[in-house]
Scaffold this motif. Sequence first.
Motif, PDB file in Angstrom:
ATOM      1  N   TYR A  56       0.710  -1.271  -0.121  1.00  0.00           N
ATOM      2  CA  TYR A  56      -0.028  -0.055   0.001  1.00  0.00           C
ATOM      3  C   TYR A  56       0.714   1.326   0.059  1.00  0.00           C
ATOM      4  CZ  TYR A  56      -3.652  -3.133   1.159  1.00  0.00           C
ATOM      5  OH  TYR A  56      -4.882  -4.164   1.314  1.00  0.00           O
ATOM      6  N   VAL A  57       0.255   2.414  -0.649  1.00  0.00           N
ATOM      7  CA  VAL A  57       0.794   3.530  -0.567  1.00  0.00           C
ATOM      8  C   VAL A  57      -0.145   4.871  -0.187  1.00  0.00           C
ATOM      9  CG1 VAL A  57       2.822   2.860  -2.161  1.00  0.00           C
ATOM     10  CG2 VAL A  57       0.701   3.858  -3.219  1.00  0.00           C
ATOM     11  N   ARG A  58       0.306   5.720   0.181  1.00  0.00           N
ATOM     12  CA  ARG A  58      -0.448   6.999   0.208  1.00  0.00           C
ATOM     13  C   ARG A  58       0.081   8.329  -0.203  1.00  0.00           C
ATOM     14  NH1 ARG A  58      -2.598   6.134   6.499  1.00  0.00           N
ATOM     15  NH2 ARG A  58      -4.347   4.376   5.974  1.00  0.00           N
ATOM     16  N   ARG A  78       3.995   1.480 -13.396  1.00  0.00           N
ATOM     17  CA  ARG A  78       5.375   0.779 -12.797  1.00  0.00           C
ATOM     18  C   ARG A  78       5.907   1.240 -11.487  1.00  0.00           C
ATOM     19  NH1 ARG A  78      10.111   1.430 -17.108  1.00  0.00           N
ATOM     20  NH2 ARG A  78       8.986  -0.178 -18.134  1.00  0.00           N
ATOM     21  N   ILE A  79       6.315   0.471 -10.721  1.00  0.00           N
ATOM     22  CA  ILE A  79       7.250   0.870  -9.294  1.00  0.00           C
ATOM     23  C   ILE A  79       8.334   0.371  -9.419  1.00  0.00           C
ATOM     24  CG2 ILE A  79       4.931   1.096  -8.085  1.00  0.00           C
ATOM     25  CD1 ILE A  79       5.922  -1.582  -6.721  1.00  0.00           C
ATOM     26  N   ARG A  80       9.311   0.809  -8.728  1.00  0.00           N
ATOM     27  CA  ARG A  80      10.674   0.690  -8.611  1.00  0.00           C
ATOM     28  C   ARG A  80      10.781   0.537  -7.115  1.00  0.00           C
ATOM     29  NH1 ARG A  80      14.941  -0.573 -11.144  1.00  0.00           N
ATOM     30  NH2 ARG A  80      16.971  -0.226 -10.129  1.00  0.00           N
ATOM     31  N   ILE A  81      11.239  -0.751  -6.346  1.00  0.00           N
ATOM     32  CA  ILE A  81      11.356  -0.743  -4.988  1.00  0.00           C
ATOM     33  C   ILE A  81      12.500  -1.817  -4.885  1.00  0.00           C
ATOM     34  CG2 ILE A  81       9.491  -2.359  -4.984  1.00  0.00           C
ATOM     35  CD1 ILE A  81       9.026  -1.465  -2.253  1.00  0.00           C
ATOM     36  N   PHE A  90      -2.932  -0.394  -9.815  1.00  0.00           N
ATOM     37  CA  PHE A  90      -3.332   0.661  -8.731  1.00  0.00           C
ATOM     38  C   PHE A  90      -4.788   0.569  -8.534  1.00  0.00           C
ATOM     39  CE2 PHE A  90       0.134   2.923 -10.964  1.00  0.00           C
ATOM     40  CZ  PHE A  90       1.108   2.598 -10.186  1.00  0.00           C
ATOM     41  N   THR A  91      -5.176   0.048  -7.363  1.00  0.00           N
ATOM     42  CA  THR A  91      -6.828   0.303  -7.125  1.00  0.00           C
ATOM     43  C   THR A  91      -7.018   0.697  -5.698  1.00  0.00           C
ATOM     44  OG1 THR A  91      -6.552  -2.071  -5.886  1.00  0.00           O
ATOM     45  CG2 THR A  91      -7.522  -1.859  -8.317  1.00  0.00           C
ATOM     46  N   GLY A 122      -7.353  12.940   4.307  1.00  0.00           N
ATOM     47  CA  GLY A 122      -6.796  13.180   3.151  1.00  0.00           C
ATOM     48  C   GLY A 122      -5.932  12.199   2.633  1.00  0.00           C
ATOM     49  N   SER A 123      -4.944  11.852   3.396  1.00  0.00           N
ATOM     50  CA  SER A 123      -3.902  10.939   2.795  1.00  0.00           C
ATOM     51  C   SER A 123      -4.756   9.453   3.094  1.00  0.00           C
ATOM     52  CB  SER A 123      -2.707  10.879   3.559  1.00  0.00           C
ATOM     53  OG  SER A 123      -1.846  11.959   3.153  1.00  0.00           O
ATOM     54  N   ARG A 124      -5.231   9.456   4.169  1.00  0.00           N
ATOM     55  CA  ARG A 124      -5.887   7.973   4.636  1.00  0.00           C
ATOM     56  C   ARG A 124      -7.083   7.712   3.574  1.00  0.00           C
ATOM     57  NH1 ARG A 124      -9.501   5.224   8.474  1.00  0.00           N
ATOM     58  NH2 ARG A 124      -8.410   3.976   9.619  1.00  0.00           N
ATOM     59  N   SER A 125      -7.784   8.483   3.134  1.00  0.00           N
ATOM     60  CA  SER A 125      -8.919   8.230   2.129  1.00  0.00           C
ATOM     61  C   SER A 125      -8.427   7.954   0.687  1.00  0.00           C
ATOM     62  CB  SER A 125     -10.213   9.408   2.098  1.00  0.00           C
ATOM     63  OG  SER A 125      -9.399  10.257   1.626  1.00  0.00           O
ATOM     64  N   THR A 126      -7.199   8.263   0.599  1.00  0.00           N
ATOM     65  CA  THR A 126      -6.784   7.988  -0.979  1.00  0.00           C
ATOM     66  C   THR A 126      -5.638   6.963  -0.805  1.00  0.00           C
ATOM     67  OG1 THR A 126      -4.999   9.888  -0.429  1.00  0.00           O
ATOM     68  CG2 THR A 126      -7.008  10.197  -1.628  1.00  0.00           C
ATOM     69  N   THR A 127      -5.532   6.054   0.186  1.00  0.00           N
ATOM     70  CA  THR A 127      -4.606   4.887   0.138  1.00  0.00           C
ATOM     71  C   THR A 127      -4.963   3.841  -1.089  1.00  0.00           C
ATOM     72  OG1 THR A 127      -4.932   4.736   2.730  1.00  0.00           O
ATOM     73  CG2 THR A 127      -4.061   2.791   1.678  1.00  0.00           C
ATOM     74  N   VAL A 128      -3.874   3.715  -1.620  1.00  0.00           N
ATOM     75  CA  VAL A 128      -3.849   2.842  -2.879  1.00  0.00           C
ATOM     76  C   VAL A 128      -3.213   1.355  -2.377  1.00  0.00           C
ATOM     77  CG1 VAL A 128      -2.867   2.843  -5.425  1.00  0.00           C
ATOM     78  CG2 VAL A 128      -3.445   4.951  -4.242  1.00  0.00           C
ATOM     79  N   ARG A 129      -3.772   0.291  -2.985  1.00  0.00           N
ATOM     80  CA  ARG A 129      -3.344  -1.022  -3.143  1.00  0.00           C
ATOM     81  C   ARG A 129      -2.669  -1.159  -4.646  1.00  0.00           C
ATOM     82  NH1 ARG A 129      -4.779  -5.787  -5.358  1.00  0.00           N
ATOM     83  NH2 ARG A 129      -4.109  -7.669  -4.295  1.00  0.00           N
ATOM     84  N   ILE A 130      -1.315  -1.715  -4.269  1.00  0.00           N
ATOM     85  CA  ILE A 130      -0.611  -1.966  -5.534  1.00  0.00           C
ATOM     86  C   ILE A 130      -0.397  -3.499  -5.625  1.00  0.00           C
ATOM     87  CG2 ILE A 130       1.510  -1.611  -6.667  1.00  0.00           C
ATOM     88  CD1 ILE A 130       2.010   0.984  -4.999  1.00  0.00           C
ATOM     89  N   ALA A 131      -0.944  -3.869  -6.803  1.00  0.00           N
ATOM     90  CA  ALA A 131      -0.586  -5.440  -7.345  1.00  0.00           C
ATOM     91  C   ALA A 131       0.185  -5.564  -8.350  1.00  0.00           C
ATOM     92  CB  ALA A 131      -2.264  -5.933  -7.227  1.00  0.00           C
TER      93      ALA A 131
END
Length: 134
Positions: A56-58, A78-81, A90-91, A122-131
């Motif tokens: 997850y990211v915010r 794309r992500i780089r980690i 992204f969902t 603001g940030s919490r409500s826009t949490t994104v799941r990355i798959a």
Amino acid sequence: MPLSPHGRPTISTWDQAQLHTFAAADDLHISPFREDGVTYGTPTWIWSVVVGNDLYVRPYNGPRSSWYQAAMTRKAGRIRIADTEHEVTFTPADDTVLDAVDDAYRVKYAPSPYLEPMLHSGSRSTTVRIAPAT
């Protein structure tokens, strides 16, 4: 999107080794697709956490964040980690995981003065799941 035998969308997940690496990493760069759906956007460094079997990211700036707007519009990129690139989807995160994501942020980023804004609405409500993309 692939469908299960029951006609529901299948969701790709990360393997346990990847999740372990992601949980320890502090270097996620996110690049949602640009409007053309082919070109990746400029990589943006953001905080990430692992909760259960998901990443997850915010956005620090909530829904006004340009990478967030692109991710929610294009749904992929794309992500780089941990020195590895991944094609991803992204969902929006399910509301049922938001408390656990808050807790993961508190643990991972406890000493940071930027933590509190990441826990606000603001940030919490826009949490994104990355798959991983399939």
